[in-house]
Design a protein around this motif. Structure first.
Motif, PDB file in Angstrom:
ATOM      1  N   LEU A  29     -58.003  84.174   4.922  1.00  0.00           N
ATOM      2  CA  LEU A  29     -57.265  83.960   3.681  1.00  0.00           C
ATOM      3  C   LEU A  29     -57.664  82.614   3.085  1.00  0.00           C
ATOM      4  CD1 LEU A  29     -55.197  84.889   1.624  1.00  0.00           C
ATOM      5  CD2 LEU A  29     -53.409  83.940   3.078  1.00  0.00           C
ATOM      6  N   ARG A 104     -61.017  87.938  -2.379  1.00  0.00           N
ATOM      7  CA  ARG A 104     -60.855  87.965  -0.922  1.00  0.00           C
ATOM      8  C   ARG A 104     -59.721  88.912  -0.522  1.00  0.00           C
ATOM      9  NH1 ARG A 104     -60.631  81.974   1.064  1.00  0.00           N
ATOM     10  NH2 ARG A 104     -62.456  81.992  -0.285  1.00  0.00           N
ATOM     11  N   LEU A 105     -58.725  89.025  -1.383  1.00  0.00           N
ATOM     12  CA  LEU A 105     -57.548  89.849  -1.087  1.00  0.00           C
ATOM     13  C   LEU A 105     -57.597  91.230  -1.743  1.00  0.00           C
ATOM     14  CD1 LEU A 105     -54.839  87.090  -1.409  1.00  0.00           C
ATOM     15  CD2 LEU A 105     -55.304  88.449   0.620  1.00  0.00           C
ATOM     16  N   PHE A 108     -56.698  94.417  -0.031  1.00  0.00           N
ATOM     17  CA  PHE A 108     -55.344  94.497   0.529  1.00  0.00           C
ATOM     18  C   PHE A 108     -54.271  94.666  -0.548  1.00  0.00           C
ATOM     19  CE2 PHE A 108     -58.063  91.885   3.243  1.00  0.00           C
ATOM     20  CZ  PHE A 108     -57.981  92.583   4.434  1.00  0.00           C
ATOM     21  N   ILE A 114     -49.128  93.235  -1.521  1.00  0.00           N
ATOM     22  CA  ILE A 114     -50.311  92.838  -0.755  1.00  0.00           C
ATOM     23  C   ILE A 114     -49.941  92.915   0.714  1.00  0.00           C
ATOM     24  CG2 ILE A 114     -51.899  90.948  -0.198  1.00  0.00           C
ATOM     25  CD1 ILE A 114     -51.556  89.941  -3.067  1.00  0.00           C
ATOM     26  N   MET A 116     -51.930  92.163   4.199  1.00  0.00           N
ATOM     27  CA  MET A 116     -53.091  91.707   4.971  1.00  0.00           C
ATOM     28  C   MET A 116     -52.607  91.461   6.396  1.00  0.00           C
ATOM     29  SD  MET A 116     -55.550  88.494   4.077  1.00  0.00           S
ATOM     30  CE  MET A 116     -57.227  88.444   4.669  1.00  0.00           C
ATOM     31  N   ALA A 119     -54.202  87.668   8.555  1.00  0.00           N
ATOM     32  CA  ALA A 119     -54.735  86.644   7.666  1.00  0.00           C
ATOM     33  C   ALA A 119     -54.930  85.343   8.433  1.00  0.00           C
ATOM     34  CB  ALA A 119     -53.780  86.421   6.499  1.00  0.00           C
TER      35      ALA A 119
END
Length: 150
Positions: A29, A104-105, A108, A114, A116, A119
């Motif tokens: 993250l 990057r996210l 997800f 979101i 993840m 992370a």
């Protein structure tokens, strides 16, 4: 024989596609390099509350004494029959200069939020801002600080 070659080719293509898709189980993250950037002057985490029909963002994972990797989870709420525009979701790591974590996210992000699962974040305090819009164009935003244990 041609049928077998076709099946082998199809399986090889699926394997290559599978290898190119980012894992949804783990990811970075925030990097150590990004964490070493100076924080913006005067920045504080803000939760904007008020009477609005715009979408809301709730942090479901904790904020204090987080262990890395952590389950990073946000919930998106929309109102008045609107839906969340997932293409409008933007996640910014508030540093000098700011670091855009959106791509990057991206794997997800879902209409509900979101999610993840693992992370990775370095120890310290990390201020994030999340912005989005609903299908009616109404904006929503929130900021929060994640405190990762050393």
């Amino acid at each position: 024989m041609g049928h077998r070659i076709g099946i082998c080719f199809a399986l090889a293509c699926l394997f290559v596609l599978y290898q190119s898709v980012p894992s949804r189980a783990a990811g970075v993250l925030i990097t150590q390099e990004e964490a070493s950037l100076p924080p913006p002057k005067g920045a504080v985490g803000v939760d904007r509350r008020g009477v609005t029909r715009g979408p809301k963002i709730e942090l479901l994972s904790g904020t204090d004494n987080i262990q890395s990797p952590t389950h990073f989870q946000l919930k998106f709420l929309s109102f008045g029959g609107a839906t969340i525009d997932v293409t409008s979701v933007k996640v910014i790591y508030l540093r000098t200069p700011n670091v855009d974590l959106t791509e990057r996210l991206r794997a997800f992000v879902q209409p509900a939020g979101i999610d993840m699962p693992d992370a990775s974040l370095p120890p310290g305090e990390h201020m994030l801002r999340v912005d989005l819009k609903d299908s009616d164009g109404r904006p929503g935003s929130t900021s929060f600080v994640l405190k990762v244990a050393r």
